[in-house]
Design an enzyme around this catalytic site. Structure first.
Site, PDB file in Angstrom:
ATOM      1  N   ARG A 171      -0.629  -8.666  13.578  1.00 44.02           N
ATOM      2  CA  ARG A 171      -1.135  -7.722  12.564  1.00 44.02           C
ATOM      3  C   ARG A 171      -1.927  -8.456  11.483  1.00 44.02           C
ATOM      4  NH1 ARG A 171       4.203  -5.214  10.680  1.00 44.02           N
ATOM      5  NH2 ARG A 171       2.926  -4.036   9.213  1.00 44.02           N
ATOM      6  N   LYS A 212       0.838  -1.209   0.000  1.00 42.10           N
ATOM      7  CA  LYS A 212       0.000   0.000   0.000  1.00 42.10           C
ATOM      8  C   LYS A 212       0.873   1.260   0.000  1.00 42.10           C
ATOM      9  CE  LYS A 212      -2.098  -1.173   3.846  1.00 42.10           C
ATOM     10  NZ  LYS A 212      -1.428  -2.460   4.147  1.00 42.10           N
ATOM     11  N   ARG A 228      11.045  -1.224  10.998  1.00 43.24           N
ATOM     12  CA  ARG A 228       9.911  -0.785  11.809  1.00 43.24           C
ATOM     13  C   ARG A 228       9.757  -1.652  13.045  1.00 43.24           C
ATOM     14  NH1 ARG A 228       4.726   0.373   8.122  1.00 43.24           N
ATOM     15  NH2 ARG A 228       3.729  -0.966   9.660  1.00 43.24           N
ATOM     16  N   ARG A 257     -10.089   0.613   8.086  1.00 41.61           N
ATOM     17  CA  ARG A 257      -9.579  -0.698   8.472  1.00 41.61           C
ATOM     18  C   ARG A 257     -10.578  -1.485   9.304  1.00 41.61           C
ATOM     19  NH1 ARG A 257      -3.750   0.204   8.451  1.00 41.61           N
ATOM     20  NH2 ARG A 257      -2.680  -1.630   9.164  1.00 41.61           N
TER      21      ARG A 257
END
Ligand code: AP5
Length: 237
Positions: free
Chosen positions: A187, A22, A176, A97
């Site tokens: 996630r 994305k 990250r 989301r």
């Protein structure tokens, strides 16, 4: 490819699991069409780094791979979309989301954007990026980001010319905090449970198109531009 910065593009929503691409694609769309990338993940990370009240509230959710509560994220998105650079359109990367966020966004667009002739009036296009599960794991564990310019690399697929160093500004690349294996699992679970219903929401409204995100980055971008061009041509006719 030629840039397309003359007409309204309208809202572009990128939907896909963690690691689908994305952010990578949003940067290319932003450059090509001259509309801003609105990444909820980037805005939240910036708030965490600056230690704002929002950042303090979001930090533990993000570190554990959970979604940040809807009310916090929706207020943040509303503030961002009201900025003048969003008038011709914008790219939502990582939002909505949850089904609640999707309903909230529809109401916001209806009341604040489509009633106002100054702003882009195209209906949103929702682009679902489909990627194989094992490919997602490689993409997330291999991702490196430049802390200065935000460019995204991957040690397996798009390595920098000099290891761990940004090609553009020479900064040391960073991994990250939530790209650790134990958080990646959380996630991906959050995506299955909370974000899949968003795809169904848009599918039912006939607004969802799919691109094959397993292909190389340039091929994915080509599919995206085709979908956006045909959507905005249909909206303006
Ligand atoms: P967020 O930052 O949005 O993370 P995410 O959705 O998990 O997505 P990623 O950024 O990990 O992946 P991406 O799809 O952008 O892939 P990328 O282009 O980097 O959210 C982080 C956290 O913030 C959430 O967990 C949550 O806590 C919170 N949050 C954010 N938004 C929220 C919301 N709306 N509500 C509640 N909470 C929210 O690519 C990945 C890697 O693959 C890179 O290394 C890249 O180089 C490589 N790559 C990309 N495309 C290709 C390709 N075609 N081929 C090969 N490699 C590729």
């Amino acid at each position: 490819m030629e840039k397309e910065i003359r007409r309204n593009v309208g809202p572009i929503i990128l939907l896909g699991p963690p690691g689908a691409g994305k952010g990578t694609q949003a940067k290319r769309i932003a450059e090509h069409y001259g509309v801003p990338q609105v990444s909820t993940g980037d805005i939240l990370r910036e708030n965490v780094q600056r230690g704002t009240e929002l950042g303090v509230q979001a930090k533990a959710f993000m570190a554990g791979g959970e979604l940040v509560p809807d009310t916090l994220v929706c207020d943040m998105v509303a503030d961002r979309l009201r900025q003048p650079d969003c008038e011709r359109g914008f790219i939502l990367d990582g939002f909505p989301r949850t089904a609640a966020q999707a309903g909230w966004l529809d109401a916001l667009l209806e009341h604040e954007f489509f009633d106002n002739t100054q702003r882009g009036r195209c209906l949103p296009i929702v682009i679902g990026i489909d990627v194989d599960y094992n490919q997602l794991l490689l993409r997330l564990t291999g991702r490196r980001t430049c802390p200065t310019c935000g460019r995204i690399y991957n040690v397996h697929f798009q390595p920098p010319r000099v290891p761990e160093t940004c090609d553009l500004d020479g900064s040391a690349l960073v991994t990250r905090n939530d790209d650790r294996e134990e958080v990646i699992g959380e996630r991906l679970t959050a995506y299955q449970l909370q974000t899949r219903p968003v795809a169904e929401y848009y599918e039912l409204k006939g607004r969802l198109v799919h691109v094959n995100g397993d292909l190389p980055v340039d091929k994915v971008t080509e599919q995206m531009f085709r979908e956006i061009d045909s959507h905005s041509a249909a909206s303006s006719s």
